[in-house]
Design an enzyme around this catalytic site. Structure first.
Site, PDB file in Angstrom:
ATOM      1  N   ASP A   1     -11.901 116.298  69.363  1.00 20.79           N
ATOM      2  CA  ASP A   1     -10.570 116.159  69.162  1.00 20.79           C
ATOM      3  C   ASP A   1     -10.396 116.431  67.436  1.00 20.79           C
ATOM      4  O   ASP A   1      -9.746 115.612  66.766  1.00 20.79           O
ATOM      5  CB  ASP A   1      -9.982 114.937  69.592  1.00 20.79           C
TER       6      ASP A   1
ATOM      7  N   CYS B   1      -3.215 117.950  92.481  1.00 20.93           N
ATOM      8  CA  CYS B   1      -2.002 117.207  92.504  1.00 20.93           C
ATOM      9  C   CYS B   1      -1.107 117.359  93.631  1.00 20.93           C
ATOM     10  O   CYS B   1      -0.338 116.717  93.852  1.00 20.93           O
ATOM     11  CB  CYS B   1      -1.143 117.616  90.970  1.00 20.93           C
TER      12      CYS B   1
ATOM     13  N   CYS C   1       2.715 115.970  94.463  1.00 24.10           N
ATOM     14  CA  CYS C   1       2.936 114.867  93.577  1.00 24.10           C
ATOM     15  C   CYS C   1       3.759 115.155  92.482  1.00 24.10           C
ATOM     16  O   CYS C   1       3.353 116.117  91.762  1.00 24.10           O
ATOM     17  CB  CYS C   1       1.740 114.226  93.232  1.00 24.10           C
TER      18      CYS C   1
ATOM     19  N   CYS D   1       4.189 111.323  87.825  1.00 26.82           N
ATOM     20  CA  CYS D   1       3.990 111.292  86.467  1.00 26.82           C
ATOM     21  C   CYS D   1       5.367 111.881  85.828  1.00 26.82           C
ATOM     22  O   CYS D   1       5.781 111.203  84.646  1.00 26.82           O
ATOM     23  CB  CYS D   1       2.777 111.944  85.804  1.00 26.82           C
TER      24      CYS D   1
ATOM     25  N   CYS E   1       7.701 108.998  83.414  1.00 28.84           N
ATOM     26  CA  CYS E   1       7.926 108.956  81.872  1.00 28.84           C
ATOM     27  C   CYS E   1       9.245 108.207  81.105  1.00 28.84           C
ATOM     28  O   CYS E   1      10.210 108.796  81.809  1.00 28.84           O
ATOM     29  CB  CYS E   1       7.863 110.439  81.390  1.00 28.84           C
TER      30      CYS E   1
ATOM     31  N   CYS F   1       7.886 112.199  73.716  1.00 28.25           N
ATOM     32  CA  CYS F   1       6.795 111.438  74.047  1.00 28.25           C
ATOM     33  C   CYS F   1       6.651 110.076  73.105  1.00 28.25           C
ATOM     34  O   CYS F   1       6.435 110.210  72.018  1.00 28.25           O
ATOM     35  CB  CYS F   1       5.684 112.422  74.033  1.00 28.25           C
TER      36      CYS F   1
ATOM     37  N   CYS G   1       1.301 105.296  75.067  1.00 31.84           N
ATOM     38  CA  CYS G   1       2.132 105.134  76.226  1.00 31.84           C
ATOM     39  C   CYS G   1       1.002 105.602  77.415  1.00 31.84           C
ATOM     40  O   CYS G   1       0.244 106.609  77.046  1.00 31.84           O
ATOM     41  CB  CYS G   1       3.102 105.953  76.188  1.00 31.84           C
TER      42      CYS G   1
ATOM     43  N   CYS H   1      -0.436 107.731  88.252  1.00 37.27           N
ATOM     44  CA  CYS H   1      -1.333 108.687  88.907  1.00 37.27           C
ATOM     45  C   CYS H   1      -2.137 107.986  90.190  1.00 37.27           C
ATOM     46  O   CYS H   1      -2.819 107.097  89.780  1.00 37.27           O
ATOM     47  CB  CYS H   1      -2.054 109.561  87.985  1.00 37.27           C
TER      48      CYS H   1
HETATM   49  S1  SF4 Z   1       0.722 111.760  88.828  1.00 31.11           S
HETATM   50 FE1  SF4 Z   1      -1.188 112.537  88.705  1.00 31.11          FE
HETATM   51  S2  SF4 Z   1      -1.662 113.809  90.894  1.00 31.11           S
HETATM   52 FE2  SF4 Z   1       0.522 113.164  90.517  1.00 31.11          FE
HETATM   53  S3  SF4 Z   1       1.389 115.163  89.647  1.00 31.11           S
HETATM   54 FE3  SF4 Z   1       1.081 113.642  87.922  1.00 31.11          FE
HETATM   55  S4  SF4 Z   1      -1.160 114.116  87.338  1.00 31.11           S
HETATM   56 FE4  SF4 Z   1      -0.817 115.161  89.253  1.00 31.11          FE
END
Ligand code: SF4
Length: 356
Positions: free
Chosen positions: A145, A198, A201, A204, A208, A224, A251, A258
């Site tokens: 980074d 993913c 799902c 996330c 937020c 964010c 955060c 997840c």
């Molecule tokens: S919570 Fe995790 S598994 Fe679900 S969409 Fe977001 S990054 Fe993908």
């Protein structure tokens, strides 16, 4: 060539010895890789054009270096990526409890201990030295980074993980890790990518607090909380302040929900909490003067934001909390702070608490 395959296997062994959770190798001289890197760069350029990077001007600079690794280090043929876990405790329950207590300060778990830049780079340097001991002098440069590097894209290409819908790198072992890279001129064999998991799902996106994940794989940094509390120096928009809750530095919400992080494992010891930051109260942290801040955060990533931004963030969190005498006293002690930004947030917080 057998020799390079053996070396790649040996790099994996050394990586484990050095504490890395994953390692992967990307070769830059394949057509597929070039297409994928170009697509990632185009996506990034669109994101910049939409101004979603906010005031992070450094992201818009040096796009050539990001798009063409060989301009950052001439002769680069290969990128070795490595991931180092940082989560400070088993599982995510204690982080969720800290978020639920409005008197406590929530600091993103990656920032509770030592600054990751040096820790990751030092381990990668050791890895590069071990390679050098076998192959002799070679051209390389180590990053964490610390330069315009498409780190998530490389780690996606070389199978360390896949890009989650929150835009961070993710694997079956979760997303609580730092990435680092060695650019080099060695013709090592590429590691295969892994499929994304993913599925359907969207946890996330829904979790937020400020709806900064505006669509899968699309983040508007200007909303964010990590951007607002770390990168952004000015007056935080009032409309976003209530959603910040008690988060005073970064955060973790999109990662906490997840499913792949449910059994988060403990990371490297350097990232263990210092100064009891994982249990500290907002009132106690608001009392630190600038000398305390600089001394206690020597070697911490938090030092970079400076004492004024630190106070600004704590003021917002106190204003979101309960109207206790301690909270009002802590805020009142800062009403005449020399920084207009601090005074503005302190005033807002006091008015908020007086209404409760
Ligand atoms: S919570 Fe995790 S598994 Fe679900 S969409 Fe977001 S990054 Fe993908």
């Amino acid at each position: 060539m057998r020799h390079w395959q053996d070396l790649a296997a040996q790099i994996e062994v050394w990586s484990v010895e050095l504490g890395f959770a994953h390692v992967g190798i990307t070769r830059l001289d394949s057509a597929n890789q070039e297409t994928a890197l170009n697509a990632a760069n185009t996506h990034f350029a669109v994101w910049l054009a939409q101004k979603r990077h906010g005031e992070m001007d450094y992201m818009a600079r040096n796009q050539d270096l990001r798009a063409k690794p060989e301009t950052l280090l001439a002769g680069t043929r290969t990128v070795i990526s490595a991931a180092l876990d940082y989560w400070p405790e088993p599982g995510v329950m204690s982080a969720i409890s800290a978020l639920a207590d409005p008197t406590r300060a929530y600091v993103s778990r990656y920032a509770l201990g030592r600054d990751y830049h040096k820790v990751v780079r030092k381990r990668l340097q050791t890895l590069a030295s071990r390679i050098e001991a076998v192959v002799g002098a070679f051209s390389y440069r180590v990053f964490s980074d610390s330069a315009p590097v498409m780190e998530v894209e490389f780690a996606r290409q070389n199978g360390i993980g896949w890009r989650g819908k929150h835009t961070l790198l993710l694997s079956r072992q979760g997303s609580f890790n730092f990435l680092g890279e060695i650019y080099c001129d060695l013709p090592l064999p590429a590691s295969p990518p892994q499929a994304a998991h993913c599925g359907s799902c969207t946890k996330c996106l829904r979790a937020c607090p400020t709806q900064a994940i505006v669509a899968p794989y699309e983040i508007d940094a200007r909303r964010c909380i990590s951007y607002l509390t770390i990168e952004f120096a000015g007056v935080i928009p009032e409309a976003l302040r209530p959603a910040i809750g008690n988060r005073i530095y970064g955060c973790d919400d999109c990662q906490l929900v997840c499913p792949w992080n449910r059994d988060a494992r403990v990371g490297a010891p350097e990232f263990a909490p210092r100064h009891a930051l994982d249990t500290a109260s907002l009132v106690e942290l608001m009392a630190w003067d600038e000398a305390d801040f600089l001394e206690r955060f020597a070697g911490s990533p938090i030092r970079r934001i400076g004492h004024q931004r630190w106070l600004r963030n704590i003021a917002v969190a106190l204003g979101n909390g309960k109207a206790s005498r301690d909270a009002l006293t802590a805020l009142s002690a800062r009403v005449e702070h020399p920084s207009a930004v601090v005074r503005e947030h302190v005033g807002w917080a006091i008015r908020n608490l007086e209404k409760k």
